[in-house]
Design an enzyme around this catalytic site. Structure first.
Site, PDB file in Angstrom:
ATOM      1  N   CYS A 268      44.697 -59.143 -64.576  1.00 41.32           N
ATOM      2  CA  CYS A 268      45.084 -57.804 -64.401  1.00 41.32           C
ATOM      3  C   CYS A 268      46.158 -57.492 -63.436  1.00 41.32           C
ATOM      4  O   CYS A 268      47.233 -56.960 -63.728  1.00 41.32           O
ATOM      5  CB  CYS A 268      43.882 -56.835 -64.145  1.00 41.32           C
ATOM      6  SG  CYS A 268      42.917 -56.811 -65.549  1.00 41.32           S
TER       7      CYS A 268
HETATM    8  C1  UDX Z   1      40.509 -56.756 -61.639  1.00 46.65           C
HETATM    9  C2  UDX Z   1      40.077 -55.124 -61.009  1.00 46.65           C
HETATM   10  O1  UDX Z   1      39.274 -55.357 -59.671  1.00 46.65           O
HETATM   11  C3  UDX Z   1      39.103 -54.342 -61.930  1.00 46.65           C
HETATM   12  O2  UDX Z   1      38.885 -53.109 -61.475  1.00 46.65           O
HETATM   13  C4  UDX Z   1      40.328 -54.055 -63.212  1.00 46.65           C
HETATM   14  O3  UDX Z   1      39.706 -53.471 -64.038  1.00 46.65           O
HETATM   15  C5  UDX Z   1      40.486 -55.746 -63.454  1.00 46.65           C
HETATM   16  O4  UDX Z   1      41.376 -56.463 -62.470  1.00 46.65           O
HETATM   17  P1  UDX Z   1      39.107 -58.972 -62.047  1.00 46.65           P
HETATM   18  O5  UDX Z   1      40.803 -59.460 -62.406  1.00 46.65           O
HETATM   19  O6  UDX Z   1      38.450 -59.098 -62.896  1.00 46.65           O
HETATM   20  O7  UDX Z   1      39.295 -57.465 -61.977  1.00 46.65           O
HETATM   21  O8  UDX Z   1      38.863 -59.525 -60.620  1.00 46.65           O
HETATM   22  P2  UDX Z   1      38.685 -59.233 -59.248  1.00 46.65           P
HETATM   23  O9  UDX Z   1      37.226 -59.148 -58.540  1.00 46.65           O
HETATM   24  O10 UDX Z   1      39.411 -57.917 -58.754  1.00 46.65           O
HETATM   25  O11 UDX Z   1      39.362 -60.446 -58.337  1.00 46.65           O
HETATM   26  C6  UDX Z   1      40.943 -60.431 -58.466  1.00 46.65           C
HETATM   27  C7  UDX Z   1      41.389 -61.575 -57.577  1.00 46.65           C
HETATM   28  O12 UDX Z   1      41.444 -61.412 -56.146  1.00 46.65           O
HETATM   29  C8  UDX Z   1      40.425 -62.839 -57.563  1.00 46.65           C
HETATM   30  O13 UDX Z   1      41.249 -63.956 -57.764  1.00 46.65           O
HETATM   31  C9  UDX Z   1      39.913 -62.791 -56.357  1.00 46.65           C
HETATM   32  O14 UDX Z   1      39.394 -64.230 -55.828  1.00 46.65           O
HETATM   33  C10 UDX Z   1      40.867 -62.160 -55.059  1.00 46.65           C
HETATM   34  N1  UDX Z   1      40.381 -61.512 -54.228  1.00 46.65           N
HETATM   35  C11 UDX Z   1      39.618 -60.480 -54.476  1.00 46.65           C
HETATM   36  C12 UDX Z   1      40.710 -61.834 -52.871  1.00 46.65           C
HETATM   37  O15 UDX Z   1      41.832 -62.826 -52.680  1.00 46.65           O
HETATM   38  N2  UDX Z   1      40.397 -61.371 -51.802  1.00 46.65           N
HETATM   39  C13 UDX Z   1      39.587 -60.151 -51.883  1.00 46.65           C
HETATM   40  O16 UDX Z   1      39.302 -59.461 -50.901  1.00 46.65           O
HETATM   41  C14 UDX Z   1      39.252 -59.766 -53.177  1.00 46.65           C
END
Ligand code: UDX
Length: 428
Positions: A268
């Site tokens: 996303c």
């Molecule tokens: C995201 C949105 O959170 C969600 O609301 C939307 O509907 C779809 O996209 P998702 O892609 O499933 O969800 O994962 P998410 O938990 O948001 O994590 C995305 C990425 O960010 C991961 O690679 C995670 O490791 C990274 N991340 C997350 C960080 O590097 N640091 C953080 O503090 C949080």
């Protein structure tokens, strides 16, 4: 009480999770429609085509009862509600590929010709602002030969995170209902009524579409900003995790999405920011912050390799272990996983890669068929010259004596997860 007939078009994360969660209400009768026959077969065998905690157990209970999957659109002719949950992938130029949306709208429209009910069409797919009004509604109206007054249209973005999709669907922070007609507002409220105490925000169709993009852009910005701060902290020998914990204690900021690391992956954030940048540019805007969020994210994984080279020298012919291939924990999804650019660059530099992930190895084999995949972390670490921890899997927390089998105990975390004290961090 009569059952609500629901058809869901698209059996991906959003569609299947929506279908499964709504099937837990006993007044629903749900058909999930997808053109992928293989996916339909798996779902009708009460399994999920992808790993998502808790999803299989809901499918076990409801498939064959009030939940069925099919490749045919016929259920739409008796549907009260149709959800559009198909993918909106990215074109090579960053714009949004709307072909699945257009095909779905056209098939839904045709099937609606025989529907004598007042049907509500709900767009859950992430689409650029104005797509529902300018593309989806006109296609459905022209294919169904119905008047606007004979149907209702809602844009109801889904915010679930992979790995926590069921929990997020059942306990959302908010429900956004976009409509351009006042009378359409309450349809979903009746359907979601077991989700008490959750704030509903009623907005226009295009406002709902924009809320989804703006939310993802904001979250990704938090992560890239944390990474920039983390990179500065690393140079000054300051622990960025402690810094961001302190920052997040401010109620105006909050603790979530401030964890520095190798950057964000997933289906996303990058796609949606590119789509938003593309929309902005088409309207003469140049969104600099959004572009920097992506630039920081692209540069971040190379830093873990620089740190590795600083510690072990040239990586040519060295064995490097990658722990974690999924783009985050609790999923088998590798889309935009930060492990991909890291493995690619290490291979370009002549390193020998061994890898372990609890769920995502099969998916990664399609991307990199020739690296060594191992059944345990210990096997992957044997005789290794360096280890990069790329995914925040809980099972990595307790790794300790497993590192003893390495030739050279150089361990770098791209995500803060290890309790092991001898590891270096990308930003800490
Ligand atoms: C995201 C949105 O959170 C969600 O609301 C939307 O509907 C779809 O996209 P998702 O892609 O499933 O969800 O994962 P998410 O938990 O948001 O994590 C995305 C990425 O960010 C991961 O690679 C995670 O490791 C990274 N991340 C997350 C960080 O590097 N640091 C953080 O503090 C949080």
């Amino acid at each position: 009480m009569s059952k609500i007939n629901i058809s869901i078009v698209g059996a991906g994360y959003v569609g299947l999770v929506t279908g499964a969660c709504l099937s837990t209400h006993n007044n629903t009768n749900i058909k999930i429609i997808d053109t992928d026959k293989e996916k339909i077969k798996i779902i009708n065998n009460k399994k999920s085509p992808f790993y998502e905690p808790e999803l299989d157990s809901i499918l076990q209970k409801h498939v064959g009862k009030n939940l069925k999957a099919t490749t045919r659109f016929t259920s739409i002719s008796s549907a009260n509600i149709v959800f559009i949950c198909v993918g909106t992938p990215q074109n090579p130029d960053g714009s949004t590929n709307l072909s699945f949306i257009k095909n779905a709208a056209s098939s839904i429209g045709t099937a609606l010709q025989n529907n004598t009910l007042h049907c509500t069409i709900v767009v859950k797919s992430t689409v650029p602002p104005k797509t529902t009004e300018n593309i989806i509604i006109p296609i459905i109206l022209s294919e169904s030969r119905k008047l606007k007054s004979e149907l209702s249209f809602i844009m109801n973005p889904e915010f679930l995170r992979e790995g926590r999709a069921i929990e997020d669907f059942m306990n959302p922070d908010r429900i956004i209902i976009g409509t351009n007609k006042n009378s359409d507002k309450k349809v979903l409220e009746n359907l979601y009524n077991s989700l008490d105490m959750i704030p509903y925000l009623y907005v226009k169709l295009s406002e709902a579409e924009m809320i989804k993009y703006a939310s993802n852009a904001f979250l990704a910005t938090k992560i890239s900003l944390s990474n920039e701060i983390g990179n500065i902290c690393k140079k000054l020998n300051i622990n960025s995790n402690i810094v961001m914990t302190g920052v997040g204690l401010d109620n105006r900021i909050g603790q979530m999405f401030l964890k520095p690391g190798v950057g964000f992956g997933g289906s996303c954030f990058q796609k949606d920011i590119l789509a938003l940048i593309d929309t902005a540019k088409k309207h003469g805007e140049n969104p600099l912050i959004l572009q920097s969020v992506l630039d920081t994210n692209i540069a971040q994984p190379t830093r873990i390799i620089l740190l590795l080279e600083h510690l072990i020298g040239n990586v040519k012919d060295k064995k490097i272990t990658i722990l974690g291939l999924a783009f985050k924990n609790d999923t088998d999804d590798i889309r935009e996983s930060r492990s991909i650019p890291v493995i690619r660059e290490l291979l370009n530099k002549g390193a020998i890669i061994s890898a372990y992930d609890p769920m995502a190895m099969n998916n990664m084999k399609e991307q990199f068929p020739h690296i060594q995949y191992c059944d345990t972390p210990e096997e992957a670490l044997k005789n290794s010259d360096g280890c990069l921890v790329m995914t925040e899997w809980n099972e990595f927390y307790k790794l300790n004596k497993e590192f003893n089998v390495m030739k050279n105990k150089i361990i770098i975390e791209g995500r803060k997860i290890l309790s092991y004290k001898g590891a270096k961090g990308i930003c800490w």
